[in-house]
Scaffold this motif. Structure first.
Motif, PDB file in Angstrom:
ATOM      1  N   TYR A 499      37.070  31.853  31.822  1.00  0.00           N
ATOM      2  CA  TYR A 499      37.185  32.937  32.800  1.00  0.00           C
ATOM      3  C   TYR A 499      35.875  33.135  33.552  1.00  0.00           C
ATOM      4  CZ  TYR A 499      37.827  37.444  34.997  1.00  0.00           C
ATOM      5  OH  TYR A 499      37.891  38.443  35.931  1.00  0.00           O
ATOM      6  N   ASP A 500      34.760  33.093  32.847  1.00  0.00           N
ATOM      7  CA  ASP A 500      33.472  33.304  33.501  1.00  0.00           C
ATOM      8  C   ASP A 500      33.198  32.226  34.543  1.00  0.00           C
ATOM      9  OD1 ASP A 500      33.008  35.595  32.083  1.00  0.00           O
ATOM     10  OD2 ASP A 500      31.608  34.703  30.651  1.00  0.00           O
ATOM     11  N   LYS A 503      35.634  33.131  37.512  1.00  0.00           N
ATOM     12  CA  LYS A 503      35.366  34.356  38.267  1.00  0.00           C
ATOM     13  C   LYS A 503      34.195  34.189  39.227  1.00  0.00           C
ATOM     14  CE  LYS A 503      32.176  36.941  35.246  1.00  0.00           C
ATOM     15  NZ  LYS A 503      31.991  38.144  34.423  1.00  0.00           N
ATOM     16  N   THR A 506      35.175  33.544  42.686  1.00  0.00           N
ATOM     17  CA  THR A 506      35.815  34.621  43.451  1.00  0.00           C
ATOM     18  C   THR A 506      34.800  35.519  44.144  1.00  0.00           C
ATOM     19  OG1 THR A 506      35.870  36.277  41.656  1.00  0.00           O
ATOM     20  CG2 THR A 506      37.677  34.668  41.727  1.00  0.00           C
ATOM     21  N   GLN A 513      36.518  39.203  41.604  1.00  0.00           N
ATOM     22  CA  GLN A 513      36.492  39.815  40.274  1.00  0.00           C
ATOM     23  C   GLN A 513      35.241  39.364  39.535  1.00  0.00           C
ATOM     24  OE1 GLN A 513      39.900  37.434  38.020  1.00  0.00           O
ATOM     25  NE2 GLN A 513      40.357  37.608  40.216  1.00  0.00           N
ATOM     26  N   SER A 514      34.249  38.947  40.296  1.00  0.00           N
ATOM     27  CA  SER A 514      33.055  38.315  39.729  1.00  0.00           C
ATOM     28  C   SER A 514      32.211  39.255  38.888  1.00  0.00           C
ATOM     29  CB  SER A 514      32.197  37.718  40.854  1.00  0.00           C
ATOM     30  OG  SER A 514      31.788  38.725  41.776  1.00  0.00           O
ATOM     31  N   GLN A 516      33.437  41.466  36.763  1.00  0.00           N
ATOM     32  CA  GLN A 516      34.197  41.961  35.618  1.00  0.00           C
ATOM     33  C   GLN A 516      33.823  41.238  34.321  1.00  0.00           C
ATOM     34  OE1 GLN A 516      36.281  44.714  36.131  1.00  0.00           O
ATOM     35  NE2 GLN A 516      35.073  44.493  38.010  1.00  0.00           N
ATOM     36  N   TYR A 518      35.047  39.946  30.673  1.00  0.00           N
ATOM     37  CA  TYR A 518      36.316  39.454  30.142  1.00  0.00           C
ATOM     38  C   TYR A 518      36.888  40.360  29.063  1.00  0.00           C
ATOM     39  CZ  TYR A 518      39.669  36.267  27.946  1.00  0.00           C
ATOM     40  OH  TYR A 518      40.791  35.713  27.419  1.00  0.00           O
ATOM     41  N   TRP A 525      41.739  44.100  41.788  1.00  0.00           N
ATOM     42  CA  TRP A 525      40.844  43.623  42.847  1.00  0.00           C
ATOM     43  C   TRP A 525      41.346  44.128  44.208  1.00  0.00           C
ATOM     44  CZ3 TRP A 525      43.159  40.720  46.585  1.00  0.00           C
ATOM     45  CH2 TRP A 525      44.198  39.862  46.253  1.00  0.00           C
TER      46      TRP A 525
END
Length: 671
Positions: A499-500, A503, A506, A513-514, A516, A518, A525
């Motif tokens: 996810y990292d 993101k 993005t 959603q950078s 956020q 996890y 968003w």
């Protein structure tokens, strides 16, 4: 002792947040009341689904070199080698991949990275092509980007809720429940349903407009023309924030209002109600789904509906907005990571050199690793298989044999001896029975990740039970194949790392959603509404009107228009929900819904068996009575023994290439 696990529902695009209580006696599913999106509500599907999680599960890879041979069980090591060797042995242009809106975001991201980045082909599509492609293209044309404009919160203060081409009482039950809660607390709220079928949603509405199937664009144009004639357009908003209005009005005025409405099978009295509402100051929330999307003119239907809201300045919290409902639980997340044939992560496009460069840099790939050629769509892929141009198909988490149009043609393609078919699924689906290699995957409740729902709200999906021994998560499978192909960049230790990495792509994109984290992921968003500042994602930063061609398809004498759709309790092709007795109750078999008067003309009673047929085939189904527009029928899709897509031809929208799965012309006879 019991544990509570917060997770998300694996069914419709409403994306309900769940709280699962794990005890020695099993799993009890409740709504998660801490969720700002769905506020603790849920329908009966996830409540009952936990009972069927271990039924008919695959736990060992299955392989056969020829489709006429029986399967034999093999180890995961051999399965990975077989699959990697197949990919290595074939030219990239002969490979194809077909993904699903039920994959988690991290899984779809890994597939996109492997296929588009490292394999360098855009020959990948997803079953979102079958449900959301027309809405996606229309949003890009009107607003400049994919992404629903509004939020579920817009239901809570709407004066009018206009539902066109959707039956949320069955397909999005919690959204419909929220609509009815608004009606209960504010009885003056008007609910209007436009649909050829008097659905449960229509039954509970204030007004049902039973238009002829396919006349949607005619209706929207007529309404736009009359709104303009009565001075109901928001000229200040149009001048300030829109382009293309003059051409849209010219097209809308091509057919006189009364004549256009009559051709839709409606009265001007009914249509005038809509005109009066759009020329008022009431907040109107417009909802739609597959009735507009799954059509040969699906993009035009979407744009025609959107035009009504743009013309009256309704793209805001005060006056209302158009809100496209998503079909699957993570079709939004899949599109965000770019799993359709033209996409790249962060709502990027393979045709844009800057977008390709940004992804290549992020993935540590040489320049021009990503192809600029848009891949072919899934229905074109079926043709290419039959023409022996594609020789490899990897299907993940979907059952195309039953969901694609023209089932006979699809089957003919999938059984081709020269096609190496891989199916990655948690059960032996109808498609998997035709495969060369079957990979047993973990199911919902057994893996970690995230999903984005219809209102752009991202939530964590957590495991609350172990997967059966031998089943692997989709992420682990993709990473194992990538490593076997000799690729670096797939050494993730957990889902957080995946996810990292995603993101970061993005950042500064519409779906940003950078920022956020996890573990605490619970985020919408874009905020409650996109374009609140009236700055749109188009090149000019203005919303775009589009001229719409009015259409009313002819119904030949002796024919019916067969409409298709979901049932209330089942999901897609019933591979999971079909194993739960409580969800099968009253939905054990498919049926034909017909007007009683039209059934009487053929001496048919409820429960009688009738034959529906066209040039593609025939099906025998029991009769049920309902209320529909004249010369229309309804039958649910997804039943393996009587698959309704047997009768649905492959006809695609020319802009979105989405198949017109919603309808087919048939004859009805007594066997």
């Amino acid at each position: 002792m019991s544990d509570l696990i917060s997770t998300g529902c694996p069914f419709c695009g409403t994306g309900c947040a769940l709280s699962v209580e794990c005890t020695d006696k099993g799993y009890k599913v409740k709504g998660d009341k801490t969720s700002p999106s769905t506020q603790g509500d849920l329908c009966f599907k996830p409540i009952q689904m936990a009972k069927g999680l271990d039924t008919n599960r695959l736990t060992t890879p299955l392989y056969r070199s020829r489709k006429t041979d029986p399967f034999r069980e093999i180890s995961w090591e051999e399965a990975i080698c077989v699959l990697a060797d197949q990919i290595k042995s074939l030219p990239r242009e002969s490979l194809y991949f077909y993904l699903s809106g039920q994959l988690l975001t991290e899984e779809s991201y890994l597939f996109t990275k492997l296929i588009k980045g490292y394999l360098g082909t855009n020959n990948v599509d997803a079953n979102s092509r079958l449900c959301m492609a027309s809405a996606v293209v229309a949003h890009k044309m009107a607003f400049g980007s994919d992404g629903a404009v509004g939020s579920y919160a817009d239901i809570d203060d709407a004066d009018v809720i206009l539902i066109s081409g959707s039956n949320p009482a069955w397909a999005h039950p919690i959204i419909h429940r929220r609509i009815m809660a608004r009606k209960k607390s504010h009885p003056e709220t008007q609910i209007i349903v436009i649909d050829p079928i008097r659905t449960e949603s229509a039954e509970k509405a204030d007004l049902w407009l039973g238009l002829r199937s396919g006349s949607d664009t005619m209706l929207y144009n007529a309404l736009l023309s009359e709104i303009h004639t009565r001075g109901g357009c928001d000229n200040d908003f149009i001048a300030r924030s829109c382009e293309g209005f003059a051409k849209a009005i010219d097209a809308a005025q091509a057919i006189p209002y009364a004549k256009a409405i009559e051709s839709c099978g409606l009265s001007t009295r009914e249509a005038d109600i809509l005109v009066d509402l759009f020329t008022s100051d009431k907040k109107i929330l417009g909802l739609w789904c597959q009735g507009l999307n799954q059509a040969i003119d699906g993009v035009m239907r979407n744009l025609g509906f959107i035009n009504l809201f743009l013309a009256t300045g309704r793209v805001n919290a005060q006056k209302g907005l158009p809100f496209s409902l998503t079909g699957q639980p993570n079709a939004m997340g899949g599109r965000e990571v770019g799993y359709l044939s033209n996409g790249l992560p962060g709502y990027r496009d393979v045709r844009n050199p800057q977008h390709r460069n940004e992804c290549e840099h992020h993935w540590n790939l040489p320049a021009e690793s990503i192809s600029s050629d848009v891949g072919i769509t899934i229905t074109d892929a079926i043709d290419s298989i039959l023409q022996e141009e594609l020789r490899f198909l990897w299907v993940a988490c979907t059952n195309p044999l039953l969901t694609l149009p023209d089932i006979s043609k699809t089957r003919s393609a999938l059984v081709q001896n020269d096609l190496f078919l891989v199916v990655q699924d948690c059960v032996l689906s109808e498609t998997a029975t035709l495969a060369n290699l079957v990979l047993p995957s973990a199911a919902w409740g057994e893996k970690e990740g995230s999903m984005t729902n219809s209102e752009r709200f991202i939530k964590r999906v957590r495991a609350f039970k172990p997967a059966p021994n031998g089943a692997k998560s989709d992420s682990d499978i993709v990473c194992a194949i990538a490593k076997a192909l000799g690729f670096t960049g797939f050494d993730f230790t957990d889902t957080v790392e995946i996810y990292d990495e995603y993101k970061a792509l993005t950042e500064k994109r519409l779906c940003d959603q950078s920022t956020q984290e996890y573990e605490s992921l619970s985020y919408q968003w874009g905020g409650e509404r996109l374009y609140a500042d009236e700055v749109f994602a188009t090149a000019s930063h203005k919303a775009q009107f589009h001229p719409i061609l009015s259409c009313v398809p002819e119904i030949n004498e002796g024919e019916f228009v067969l409409l298709t759709g979901r049932t209330k309790k089942q999901w897609h092709t019933m591979t999971r929900t079909g194993e739960v007795a409580e969800l099968l109750k009253d939905e054990e078999e498919a049926y034909i819904l017909i007007n009683e008067s039209e059934a009487n003309e053929k001496a048919l009673k409820e429960g009688d068996i009738a034959v529906i047929s066209n040039s593609l085939g025939s099906l025998e189904l029991p009769i049920r009575f309902g209320i529909l527009a004249p010369h229309h029928l309804f039958a649910p899709f997804g039943y393996p023994k009587t698959p309704i897509n047997t009768l649905v031809p492959t006809i695609n929208d020319p802009f979105s290439f989405q198949s017109a799965l919603k309808s087919a012309h048939v004859r009805l006879e007594i066997p």
